[in-house]
Write a protein that holds these residues in place. Structure first.
Motif, PDB file in Angstrom:
ATOM      1  N   GLY A 197     -14.035  11.940  -1.166  1.00 46.56           N
ATOM      2  CA  GLY A 197     -13.308  10.656  -0.817  1.00 46.56           C
ATOM      3  C   GLY A 197     -14.513   9.537  -0.884  1.00 46.56           C
ATOM      4  N   PRO A 198     -14.296   8.677   0.060  1.00 53.17           N
ATOM      5  CA  PRO A 198     -15.298   7.300  -0.139  1.00 53.17           C
ATOM      6  C   PRO A 198     -16.715   7.500  -0.108  1.00 53.17           C
ATOM      7  N   GLY A 248      -4.089  -3.172   5.380  1.00 53.36           N
ATOM      8  CA  GLY A 248      -3.452  -1.877   5.032  1.00 53.36           C
ATOM      9  C   GLY A 248      -2.061  -1.635   5.182  1.00 53.36           C
ATOM     10  N   ASN A 249      -1.548  -2.485   6.209  1.00 54.84           N
ATOM     11  CA  ASN A 249       0.082  -2.667   6.216  1.00 54.84           C
ATOM     12  C   ASN A 249       0.391  -3.561   7.164  1.00 54.84           C
ATOM     13  N   ASN A 284       0.838   4.435  -2.714  1.00 52.01           N
ATOM     14  CA  ASN A 284       0.524   5.686  -1.851  1.00 52.01           C
ATOM     15  C   ASN A 284       1.821   6.608  -2.816  1.00 52.01           C
ATOM     16  N   GLY A 320      -6.442  -4.147  -0.413  1.00 55.39           N
ATOM     17  CA  GLY A 320      -6.577  -4.542   1.255  1.00 55.39           C
ATOM     18  C   GLY A 320      -6.588  -2.804   2.154  1.00 55.39           C
ATOM     19  N   GLY A 321      -7.249  -3.085   3.140  1.00 54.84           N
ATOM     20  CA  GLY A 321      -7.241  -1.866   4.195  1.00 54.84           C
ATOM     21  C   GLY A 321      -8.177  -0.830   3.953  1.00 54.84           C
ATOM     22  N   ARG A 322      -9.011  -0.961   2.873  1.00 49.34           N
ATOM     23  CA  ARG A 322      -9.848   0.336   2.552  1.00 49.34           C
ATOM     24  C   ARG A 322     -11.194  -0.303   2.137  1.00 49.34           C
ATOM     25  N   TYR A 367      -8.601  -4.213   9.190  1.00 42.59           N
ATOM     26  CA  TYR A 367      -7.978  -3.194   8.382  1.00 42.59           C
ATOM     27  C   TYR A 367      -6.701  -2.795   8.317  1.00 42.59           C
ATOM     28  N   ALA A 368      -6.000  -2.954   9.718  1.00 42.17           N
ATOM     29  CA  ALA A 368      -4.680  -2.787   9.752  1.00 42.17           C
ATOM     30  C   ALA A 368      -3.801  -3.843   9.172  1.00 42.17           C
ATOM     31  N   GLU A 410       1.142   9.999  -5.406  1.00 44.74           N
ATOM     32  CA  GLU A 410       1.829  11.342  -4.690  1.00 44.74           C
ATOM     33  C   GLU A 410       2.701  11.797  -5.984  1.00 44.74           C
ATOM     34  N   SER A 422      -8.436  11.888  -4.623  1.00 46.05           N
ATOM     35  CA  SER A 422      -8.579  12.010  -3.142  1.00 46.05           C
ATOM     36  C   SER A 422      -7.588  11.968  -2.369  1.00 46.05           C
ATOM     37  N   GLY A 423      -6.352  11.459  -3.302  1.00 44.15           N
ATOM     38  CA  GLY A 423      -5.069  11.516  -2.594  1.00 44.15           C
ATOM     39  C   GLY A 423      -4.869  10.333  -1.502  1.00 44.15           C
ATOM     40  N   ALA A 424      -5.954   9.476  -1.448  1.00 44.93           N
ATOM     41  CA  ALA A 424      -5.767   8.568  -0.440  1.00 44.93           C
ATOM     42  C   ALA A 424      -4.907   7.376  -0.647  1.00 44.93           C
ATOM     43  N   SER A 472       0.794  -1.238   0.037  1.00 47.25           N
ATOM     44  CA  SER A 472       0.018  -0.041  -0.173  1.00 47.25           C
ATOM     45  C   SER A 472       0.747   1.335   0.006  1.00 47.25           C
ATOM     46  N   ARG A 495      -2.785  10.767   4.289  1.00 47.86           N
ATOM     47  CA  ARG A 495      -2.940  12.282   3.925  1.00 47.86           C
ATOM     48  C   ARG A 495      -1.990  13.328   4.599  1.00 47.86           C
ATOM     49  N   VAL A 503      -0.055   2.643   9.288  1.00 49.51           N
ATOM     50  CA  VAL A 503      -0.945   2.175   8.372  1.00 49.51           C
ATOM     51  C   VAL A 503      -1.790   3.204   7.749  1.00 49.51           C
ATOM     52  N   MET A 556      -5.674   4.278   7.792  1.00 50.32           N
ATOM     53  CA  MET A 556      -6.261   4.479   9.036  1.00 50.32           C
ATOM     54  C   MET A 556      -6.301   5.706   9.574  1.00 50.32           C
TER      55      MET A 556
END
Lengths: 340, 498
Positions: free
Chosen positions: A34-35, A218-219, A6, A284-286, A214-215, A10, A338-340, A2, B141, B92, B95
């Motif tokens: 965003g979401p 996410g990572n 990112n 994942g994570g979102r 989620y964690a 960016e 949305s830069g997420a 993830s 962000r 993460v 989150m």
């Protein structure tokens, strides 16, 4: 993984130094939401389809038809809820179609063997949980990709289902078939689907387990270093997916009043499509179950509308595929903006 | 009760072929900022990874407030009160800040997160670092400095007694660094201990109370920063290296028009290099600390980084590749830093790897054709294989690196870029690798070699260019230069220590 995603987004932002124009500017504006924007655009598509459907046929926008749609969505819906957990944890479960057949046949087999309705239902669901735990545990402990482990599951659980019974099992007790029936006009399965969605939503949003899912997705490394038992979480999402898939088979058996070993073939792909269409990231994570819920309904309404306009089933498959890709392209664009 | 918050004694750790820690020690008092210094490969990271539980010690003892502790996993380290903030901040991204701060130990009741209590504790931790971070914001962000603050605040939620910061300044601007220093000061005034790792000596003097200098896996100095000079720190880091060991190989580069002339390479925020020339047949070394921009420079030259702005000529023709394909077309090859990830396709054969860059010249590729292409090269480079169908991952590091090199020889490049080519190779393999490079240069190829091993550059290059903070600060002729001067330039960015 993830983090990589990112940095790419960016970098894209950096290179887009010039003021964005037209489509990009629109996306940027939408992206600020965003979401929420994703959920809304899915809802908007759903509403648009409903409007189209009601214009095509006066029979579409009737309580009866809408409740039928809910009933038809329920088997896939319950299955897709479990899949949402799996994908949020950055895993994949290809075995859910077979698992659904397994749950549907074992519940019928237990009842035919003289077990009560409730014990049969619980045993069938527990069987799914156990198989899910085996797959998840193998994947997490040995570091095997869940794609492969659950692909093996897809094949062998289907085989297991035919070993239980290679012919349909019917003659089920009335109290069980009641589950596939209606209370007044409202289908029981629809109620079950909504309850499962709400419970899953609450678990993901408010419990420690949900947060760990989620964690982990996410990572995973950061989660592990923070003391999250990531292997247990990965096993856990497969237990949830396995038991909900088996339970979705139980619902189907109650609805059709017969357990069929060949049921649910290819449904794993519908479930994955619904989850991704609902805005949950394959990385994942979102995401979450609300999006999945809307996406499942959307897929049913789409099929209904296609039938109303008399589209043949092959053309329907082509159109569904195109719509899926289009929806996902829009969602990923919004996410990037949305830069997420 | 010990006077030290943390004491590490007699630390030993070896990896195959390397004694990474050799009787090193570290003593950190309560409420101090302790800087850990050393050149690349001095053992700093190994020491910290042992402390964090990422590596297991061979021998040695660790005490926290006088109590012996055993750390065998990252979770052990946290429980003992040691929190390491790595450069690639372990958060993460999807989150929120408050979820991240208490991830793994959120207040809960019957499996349900107590959100109000969590918000309160998260706000408390953020308040203690004095940052202005929105708790409900998604970490992905946040700006880099706010992510740093979040990572530090996270350490505080573990009741960390020792906070280790691994090169926190690498990604920060000057203003952000000032903010970070304020946070560090407020931490130590609360009696926390901070271990601060950095390559930049000016930072040591602005934030450090005491400093430990490591060299070759040993602790060589432990000083009060106030009583010491930059000169003394640099000397401790360099040591008295004898000129012995590797001898300079004498070469003559005939004067000619430059093969490569770089007017400017600019990568926003990372690199701004001007005026570099490479003659045909010349081997130019790029020296510098990790993060000084050597790799960024080579990748920009090879067209890997799309945000790089390049104005240069190659053989007199303007050269500004936007993709590696264009760079290869122009006659440039890169031997990348990570040979296993970027240089080779490990589970394919030697001949396939050798032919990889040249396949565009073929219409039809047959295994036999590839073997014929590769066979002479396997011979001349003396790649030790039983047959050219052998898979690359079965080769030794030195032979693997020869395959990467051979890929470009087969393609026929004019300019060869080598990034840390000798990493992980033993002395003999290094020697034979540089022999090949020298052979290429003798044929008129230009070579740019980046390495953190200064002695290696001194022995093998005709000229050395020093990178510091993304710029070229000095150029040296290896024939007549005091080696210490180059060492100094690498560490401080200047020739003469102030």
């Amino acid at each position: 993984m993830s983090t990589d995603v990112n940095t790419t987004s960016e970098q894209q932002d950096d290179t887009g130094g010039a003021p964005p124009t037209g489509y990009r500017r629109l996306l940027a504006r939408v992206g600020g939401l965003g979401p929420i924007a994703i959920k809304f655009n899915l809802l908007l598509i759903l509403l648009a389809l409903v409007v189209i459907g009601s214009m095509l046929s006066p029979a579409f926008l009737t309580t009866r038809n809408l409740l039928n749609l809910l009933q038809q969505s329920s088997v896939l819906g319950v299955m897709a809820m479990g899949m949402t957990f799996v994908i949020l944890a950055k895993q994949i479960d290809l075995s859910v179609g077979s698992m659904s057949a397994f749950g549907g046949i074992t519940v019928a087999w237990f009842m035919a063997a003289g077990y009560g309705v409730v014990p049969s239902l619980l045993l069938a669901t527990a069987g799914g949980a156990l198989l899910g735990m085996t797959m998840g545990g193998l994947s997490a402990r040995l570091g095997l990709p869940s794609f492969i482990v659950s692909l093996a599951g897809l094949v062998s659980i289907r085989g297991l289902t035919f070993l239980v019974s290679d012919i349909p099992i019917g003659g089920l007790p009335a109290s069980f078939v009641w589950l596939g029936g209606r209370i007044g006009p409202v289908p029981m399965m629809g109620i079950v689907f909504i309850i499962v969605t709400i419970v899953c939503g609450l678990v993901l949003r408010f419990t420690v387990f949900g947060e760990y899912v989620y964690a982990t997705g996410g990572n995973e490394e950061a989660a592990r270093l923070s003391g999250v038992p990531t292997r247990l979480i990965i096993t856990g999402v497969f237990v949830i997916s396995g038991s909900l898939a088996a339970f979705s088979g139980v619902l189907r058996t109650a609805w059709l009043t017969v357990g069929q070993p060949q049921a649910g073939e290819g449904m794993e792909l519908d479930a994955i499509a619904a989850v991704v269409l609902g805005g949950t990231s394959l990385f994942g994570g979102r995401g979450g179950v609300f999006g999945t819920f809307i996406a499942v309904l959307l897929l049913s309404v789409l099929r209904n509308v296609f039938n109303l306009i008399g589209l043949g089933s092959f053309a329907q498959m082509v159109a569904t595929g195109i719509i899926l890709v289009a929806a996902i392209v829009v969602n990923t664009q919004v996410l990037q903006r949305s830069g997420a | 009760m010990s006077e030290y918050r943390l004491e590490m004694r007699g630390m030993r750790k070896s990896f195959p072929g390397v004694q990474a820690l050799d009787d090193a020690f570290l003593r950190v008092a309560p409420g101090e900022v302790h800087c850990l210094l050393g050149a690349n490969g001095a053992g700093k990271s190994t020491l910290i990874k042992v402390l964090a539980g990422a590596y297991q010690l061979d021998d040695g003892e660790i005490f926290l407030d006088g109590e012996p502790v055993t750390i065998t996993s990252p979770v052990d380290g946290q429980r003992a009160g040691i929190s390491v903030i790595y450069q690639e901040l372990d958060l993460v991204p999807d989150m929120t800040v408050e979820q991240n701060l208490l991830l793994g130990h959120a207040p809960r009741w019957a499996g349900v997160v107590r959100r109000a209590e969590r918000s309160r504790r998260a706000a408390e931790a953020i308040r203690r670092v004095g940052g202005d971070v929105d708790l409900k914001q998604t970490v992905g962000r946040l700006s880099v400095v706010d992510q740093q603050f979040t990572a530090i605040a996270k350490a505080l939620t573990f009741d960390a007694r020792v906070i280790v910061m691994d090169e926190p300044s690498a990604t920060l601007s000057q203003n952000e660094l000032t903010e970070l220093f304020d946070v560090i000061r407020s931490l130590v005034s609360d009696n926390q201990s901070v271990i601060y790792i950095s390559h930049r000596l000016d930072e040591v003097f602005s934030i450090g109370d005491r400093a430990t200098v490591m060299r070759d896996g040993r602790t060589v100095a432990e000083v009060d920063v106030a009583d010491t000079t930059e000169q003394q720190l640099v000397s401790a880091m360099i040591g008295h290296r004898s000129g012995g060991g590797i001898e300079k190989v004498a070469r003559d580069v005939p004067p000619a028009d430059p093969l490569l002339h770089v007017e400017r390479v600019h990568v926003p925020g990372l690199l701004d290099v001007r005026d570099l020339e490479v003659l045909p047949g010349e081997i130019v070394g790029l020296a510098g600390l990790a993060g000084s921009g050597r790799t960024t420079f080579l990748r920009a030259l090879f067209g890997v980084d799309p945000s790089a702005e390049l104005s240069a000529t190659l053989g007199g023709v303007p050269y500004a590749p936007k993709t590696p394909g264009q760079a290869i077309q122009a006659g440039v090859g890169l031997v990348p830093e990570n040979r296993k990830e970027e240089g080779l396709i490990l589970n394919r054969s030697v001949s396939e790897n050798l032919g990889l860059a040249s396949l565009g010249n073929q219409r039809i590729v047959t295994p036999r054709g590839l073997q014929q292409l590769a066979a002479p090269l396997v011979e001349t480079l003396d790649i030790r294989v039983s047959r050219s169908e052998q898979l690359v991952h079965t080769l030794s590091g030195g032979n693997q690196q020869k395959v990467v090199l051979g890929k470009w020889i087969l393609k026929g490049v004019r300019l060869l870029l080598l990034d840390e080519p000798s990493r992980g190779l033993d002395v003999a393999a290094k020697q034979s690798l540089y022999d090949e490079v020298r052979g290429l240069a003798d044929e008129g190829h230009g070579c740019l070699v980046a390495s953190s091993e200064l002695p290696e550059l001194l022995a093998n290059c005709d000229r050395i260019v020093v990178f510091h903070s993304g710029e070229i600060t000095q150029q040296f002729d290896t024939d007549r230069t005091d080696h210490d001067a180059i060492h100094r330039a690498v560490i401080t960015g200047r020739e003469q220590a102030a």
